[in-house]
Design a protein around this motif. Structure first.
Motif, mmCIF file in Angstrom:
data_model
loop_
_atom_site.group_PDB
_atom_site.id
_atom_site.type_symbol
_atom_site.label_atom_id
_atom_site.label_comp_id
_atom_site.label_asym_id
_atom_site.label_seq_id
_atom_site.Cartn_x
_atom_site.Cartn_y
_atom_site.Cartn_z
ATOM 1 N N ARG A 247 -7.156 -94.357 114.859
ATOM 2 C CA ARG A 247 -7.606 -95.716 114.519
ATOM 3 C C ARG A 247 -8.350 -96.354 115.686
ATOM 4 N N TYR A 251 -12.158 -97.612 115.393
ATOM 5 C CA TYR A 251 -12.445 -99.022 115.645
ATOM 6 C C TYR A 251 -13.373 -99.196 116.838
ATOM 7 N N MET A 271 -12.367 -101.002 105.919
ATOM 8 C CA MET A 271 -10.936 -101.188 106.162
ATOM 9 C C MET A 271 -10.140 -99.984 105.664
ATOM 10 N N ASN A 272 -10.534 -99.431 104.514
ATOM 11 C CA ASN A 272 -9.854 -98.245 104.000
ATOM 12 C C ASN A 272 -9.979 -97.072 104.964
ATOM 13 N N THR A 275 -7.539 -97.609 107.913
ATOM 14 C CA THR A 275 -6.108 -97.579 107.585
ATOM 15 C C THR A 275 -5.739 -96.350 106.767
ATOM 16 N N SER A 352 -11.657 -101.937 97.542
ATOM 17 C CA SER A 352 -12.827 -102.669 98.017
ATOM 18 C C SER A 352 -13.062 -103.919 97.172
ATOM 19 N N HIS A 355 -10.588 -106.612 98.194
ATOM 20 C CA HIS A 355 -10.971 -107.268 99.443
ATOM 21 C C HIS A 355 -12.095 -108.268 99.211
#
Length: 737
Positions: A247, A251, A271-272, A275, A352, A355
């Motif tokens: 991660r 990031y 984001m998927n 995570t 998605s 979100h």
């Protein structure tokens, strides 16, 4: 992006003859008149002619100069290439949206040729289909699921787990020790039966053998559990560590990527990746590398022992396994992998969508669309559930069938073993030992049979993760980049730029701005105002020309150093979840309390902040939703004041505010712009009267430059914009006119 598809030899010869020279560009036109579809139709462009090719037949050939204003027009599910001729506008060619960018490129090429200008085509757009098989790629990935190299995926998985590999190897050693202990137990059972419980002819039952065998089996059980306990403690930290490393890697890479890439991706999709995809990869690494060695060791070791015991019974056990593995592999390639990938994509779409809706929940409620959005989400969930049921039912039909065949082979082994015992060819202890080993070999076989599914769950995640990790940032420091203390002189030298390189937004911009000067940027929506300030901040690099600060090309200044000296106040101010104090100090984490308060006072924010019960410690909710627009804007101005920028950018900083709040903000901005080079975009043109110069942009070009008074006297574009705003502000005046 491929703009010159390869034609067959006969087609190439025909095109060269018709064009009177070599083929320069060739793109598919896969929608023909009458809505016919074709994979063998092309638009071919030469030096000064173009033609339409369908199979082995040229349907039209024309000089480029016979038409002008070539343009690609996206429609619903297709794109059209149009142009204007003597008889008016006409449709030249059509294609699916897969080729929309290609059509846009060719339109620009034809316009350059028609105008006898050099062809400025950068061809920077990525392909949306596989270069090998031509199938469209899954959104957000670059690897074709049909053509991916599995060895490459596993090699990259190995690289991801590299930092934790020592711990994985220690855990694997304990697994091997557990395996070794488990292989000893059937040998002891054989001795127990043959020498104690059912002794062979001529062997006297022995209590000591019985006791030692029972103790030995007990020790094997205890040793196996202790080893598993130690292994569990070693491996417990591997998963979280891999997840943290992965991660962090993703990031960190995201922070370095350009706005062009990040804005092309859905926030929920990114984001998927950070995570869920990292968790899937983590689970595969943690399970795969240790289990692969463990299961392989059991499979090889037990197979050898089975053949040593009796090769005939070993064949009964082992022959069905490769057969079932082959059948399952065939079914996986033909059916299962498609089902599971569709299930994966539907789950991703649902996340998605969720979100997006939560981010825009105010708009949803403002228009009363709660029920409609709930129905949409239910549809996504229903589609995901249907696909999940279909894939799981198919899987659960295959796996038990394979296991049944293997278990039946085990039953055949027992039958054969009993027959051999009755014939005096085998002892009872040998059969018990053999049956124990046979039971042990089912584990590796089942693991191998489930491997395709484990792999499928992570293969797409690997590609989605590496799509980010492998992405090269567009904005990078050059080898000769250095720090520069900005004074504030900014020069645009023949700047041309487009977010899509085939569609320039700014064209041949030349402008010189002096230190401390305030420039107002004016123009219709889409004229290129925001794009111009994006280039000053170097969120993007120009396609042509250069931007210089104090005579130094902006690309020669270290990016971090540049951004630390450029302040930005936007129309839609973004505040992070945290305190007001933290939000003001965001740009300068080392700022003192006194400096933060001074910045807030300069921004006319101090008074309303101290009126909150918690003052500067007041908690700001997501995006500052518990503050008014004017309060958020003044906090943003305080943030910019704290940076003490040499170049200031104001993008609609006072838009949509009431008069009193705007007065306070204008007063704060007046202090902020003093002695700083400022570029300002304002919705209300009256707020730019104090600018030293106004730059009017029209269709990406500088149309007018001058002061407010000079441009009004010129009665050009700026004059018309001012008059239009005055008429809107005074309906009576508009009615009289």
């Amino acid at each position: 992006m491929n703009l010159n598809y390869t034609l067959r030899e006969e087609q190439t010869r025909m095109c060269v003859n018709a064009l009177g020279g070599e083929v320069q560009y060739c793109i598919p036109t896969d929608i023909l008149p009458g809505e016919r579809r074709s994979e063998d139709a092309y638009l071919v462009v030469g030096a000064d002619r173009w033609l339409l090719l369908e199979g082995e037949r040229i349907t039209e050939c024309c000089d480029v100069g016979e038409y002008h204003d070539y343009k690609a027009t996206p429609m619903i599910g297709n794109v059209m290439l149009e142009a204007v001729g003597e008889a008016g506008s006409r449709l030249i060619a059509r294609g699916t949206m897969l080729h929309a960018a290609r059509f846009a490129y060719i339109a620009q090429v034809l316009n350059f040729k028609q105008q006898k200008q050099p062809e400025r085509i950068y061809n920077e757009e990525p392909e949306r289909c596989c270069q090998k098989c031509g199938r469209p790629l899954v959104h957000g990935t670059r690897m074709c699921v049909h053509c991916m190299n599995k060895s490459t995926v596993f090699r990259r998985l190995f690289q991801l787990g590299g930092r934790q590999m020592p711990r994985i190897m220690v855990g694997t050693l304990f697994l091997l020790a557990i395996t070794g202990v488990s292989l000893i137990s059937p040998q002891i059972q054989k001795v127990l039966i043959n020498e104690s419980l059912s002794p062979l002819e001529g062997v006297t039952p022995s209590w000591s053998v019985f006791i030692w065998c029972v103790v030995g089996i007990g020790l094997c059980i205890v040793a196996s559990q202790l080893l598993e306990l130690v292994r569990g403690r070693v491996m417990a930290s591997v998963g979280p560590r891999i997840s943290t490393d992965l991660r962090g890697m993703v990031y960190d890479r995201m922070q370095a990527l350009s706005l062009r890439f990040l804005t092309s991706q859905r926030a929920g999709d990114i984001m998927n990746r950070v995570t869920r995809d990292t968790d899937r990869i983590c689970n595969l690494i943690q399970d795969f590398f240790s289990s692969l060695i463990h299961q392989t060791f059991i499979l090889v070791g037990v197979s050898v022992l089975l053949f040593v015991t009796d090769w005939r019974m070993a064949l009964f056990i082992l022959i069905p396994a490769p057969l079932m593995a082959y059948v399952q592999m065939k079914l996986w390639r033909v059916l299962l992998h498609k089902l599971f990938r569709r299930q994966f994509r539907m789950d991703d779409k649902a996340n998605s969508f969720l979100h997006d809706v939560l981010s825009g929940i105010r708009v949803v409620k403002a228009f009363g669309r709660e029920k409609a959005e709930t129905e949409k989400f239910d549809t996504y969930c229903h589609d995901f559930a249907v696909m999940s049921v279909k894939s799981e039912q198919t899987w659960q039909m295959i796996v038990p069938t394979c296991n049944l065949v293997i278990q039946l082979s085990g039953l055949a082994v027992i039958f054969l073993g009993c027959y051999m015992i009755l014939g005096g060819e085998l002892t009872l202890g040998d059969l018990v030992q053999f049956n124990a080993y046979a039971g042990m070999i089912y584990g590796p076989i089942s693991w191998i049979m489930n491997l395709p599914r484990r792999y499928a769950d992570a293969a797409m995640s690997v590609d989605r993760i590496f799509t980010i990790i492998d992405e090269e940032p567009e904005i990078i420091n050059r080898p000769d980049a250095k720090k520069h203390e900005i004074k504030g002189n900014v020069t645009f030298e023949d700047v041309t730029f487009g977010y899509a390189s085939y569609e320039p937004v700014l064209k041949h911009i030349s402008l010189e701005v002096h230190q401390g000067e305030m420039i107002g940027l004016v123009g219709h929506s889409g004229a290129g105002k925001s794009t111009l300030i994006n280039l000053i901040s170097r969120f993007y690099d120009v396609n042509e020309g250069s931007i210089k600060i104090d005579g130094m090309d902006i690309r020669q200044i270290e990016t971090e150093n540049l951004h630390s000296q450029v302040g930005v106040v936007l129309q839609e101010t973004f505040l992070f979840t945290g305190t007001i104090f933290d939000n003001i100090r965001y740009a300068r984490p080392d700022a003192t309390i006194e400096e933060v308060i001074a910045a807030a006072k300069a921004a006319n924010a101090h008074d309303f902040i101290v009126n909150f019960p918690d003052g500067y410690d007041t908690w700001v909710y997501e995006n500052g939703n518990n503050l008014s627009g004017g309060e958020r804007q003044r906090i943003a101005i305080a943030r910019a004041v704290l940076v003490n920028p040499r170049i200031l950018i104001l993008d609609e900083a006072t838009s949509a505010l009431d008069i009193d709040t705007e007065t306070l903000i204008q007063e704060a901005l007046g202090r902020l712009v003093k002695d700083r080079t400022t570029f300002a975009i304002a919705h209300r043109l009256s707020t730019l009267r104090g600018a030293d110069r106004l730059v009017v942009l029209d269709k990406g070009e500088v149309a007018e430059v001058g002061s407010h008074r000079e441009l009004l006297q010129k009665k050009g574009i700026y004059y018309n914009l001012v008059m239009a705003q005055r008429q809107m502000a005074n309906p009576k005046l508009a009615a009289v006119k």
